[in-house]
Design an enzyme around this catalytic site. Sequence first.
Site, mmCIF file in Angstrom:
data_model
loop_
_atom_site.group_PDB
_atom_site.id
_atom_site.type_symbol
_atom_site.label_atom_id
_atom_site.label_comp_id
_atom_site.label_asym_id
_atom_site.label_seq_id
_atom_site.Cartn_x
_atom_site.Cartn_y
_atom_site.Cartn_z
ATOM 1 C CG HIS A 153 -2.320 38.072 -1.269
ATOM 2 N ND1 HIS A 153 -2.235 36.861 -1.882
ATOM 3 C CD2 HIS A 153 -2.727 37.838 -0.019
ATOM 4 C CE1 HIS A 153 -2.164 35.992 -0.685
ATOM 5 N NE2 HIS A 153 -2.655 36.616 0.300
ATOM 6 C CG ASN A 387 23.300 37.130 6.830
ATOM 7 O OD1 ASN A 387 23.713 38.159 6.762
ATOM 8 N ND2 ASN A 387 24.324 36.192 7.245
#
Length: 457
Positions: A153, A387
């Site tokens: 992070h 995708n």
Amino acid sequence: MGSCGFSIIVKRREVVAAVLPMQEHWLPMSNLDLLLPPIDFGVFFCYKNEQNISPENMVIVIKKALAETLVSFYPFAGEIVQNRLGEPELLCNNRGVDFVHASSDIELKDVDLQHPDISIHGKFVPFKKQGVLSIQVTEVKCGGLLIACTFDHRVADAYSANMFLTAWAEIAQAKGATHTAPSFRRSMLNPRRPSTYDASIDDLYVLISSLPPPKELKTSDDRPVTRIYYVEAKEIARLQSMASYHGVKRTKLESFSAFLWKTIAKGSHNEVKKINLGIVVDGRKGLKGRVEDNLVSMQNYFGNVLSIPYAEGSVCDLKEMALEGVAEMVHACIEGANKEDHFLGLIDWVELHRPQPALAKICGKNSDDEEAIVVSSGLRFPASAMNFGWGMPDFGSYHFPWCVQTGYVMPMPSLSGEGDWIVYMHIMKKHLDIVESEASHVFRPLNPSYLKMDKGC
């Protein structure tokens, strides 16, 4: 989705580097990066593989696209080291990304996604040991696939990770350069000269050295647990309607946050006097960008551009207040930080306190009579864009079981296409019990039929 008695077998471990060589160089952390302690967050995506593509071929596509994506997103192929002041800096050396190809003897429909601390954490979502990013691709029994990433992070916020994930999927489909090219111009977040900030920053951020030791858990009810729920679009709309009044329309996130805040206060016991609510604010819209006095868009900026303002709430007041009043408090909390002056002041505040590490005060609060939760919007979660060439994932979620006692809640869009939300929660067990007893009509448990995974995979 039941069983957690499954095994994960590692088939291959390797390091995937950027496909093109690069000159080793240092990339300093911005002052906003320095507000993040060394914590990791994860994301994961589930695919049923209805096209019956060979999992080995799928992994080849994923790795090849990753190596190409790391050319633009090269910080993810680097590593963090400390400078002489003890501050983290990013060494862009193309060390590469730790990549694990694994398999499991469980079917996708049997993975207990509602309880990710048992079924997902450290199994499908990897622990990051070195570097900035770790990835695990796991074949499941029915031919499906889970793709999971764990990010440092300190290097990237969710916005930056989303840019990377979207680019990765597009490159896998050979769509060309339609994705957002990241910008690493740290000068866009340089402190001002002279540095100055509003006194309100002192109420929101604190030096880690000034914090008392973490308080011990009194009971098992104080331990954090993780759940994932779904919330139907009609419930979100109902909450928004209840939170809005006199022509003032609150956002869905404000309305949801207000409801959650009020719900937890409603079920809290007498020993808790205050429940505080933090909201993660992305500063990219408010910051115009400053490079040599020319305005530069922050839209492509890669790194952390976050602040966590919070509002204090008396349990008694929250119980008695109408939802519209609680939503007004949430709105005021966000509006106070959603401005350029707030973020410029926060940058300057860090500059005046360096090299002492600091963090958001709500993450360090631990008084005996107050508790806290933080809500972060995951509504930009790019699940529908993930995708790789074999269709959209059937499910996706962030995974962020951070180590502080403050609760963490993140709503994100469901792939149902009907406006529902998926809500990730990492909160104290007693708060979870309140949510499930007081608001089970809103927070619905994930099940195979909702995820449309009860048949086939």
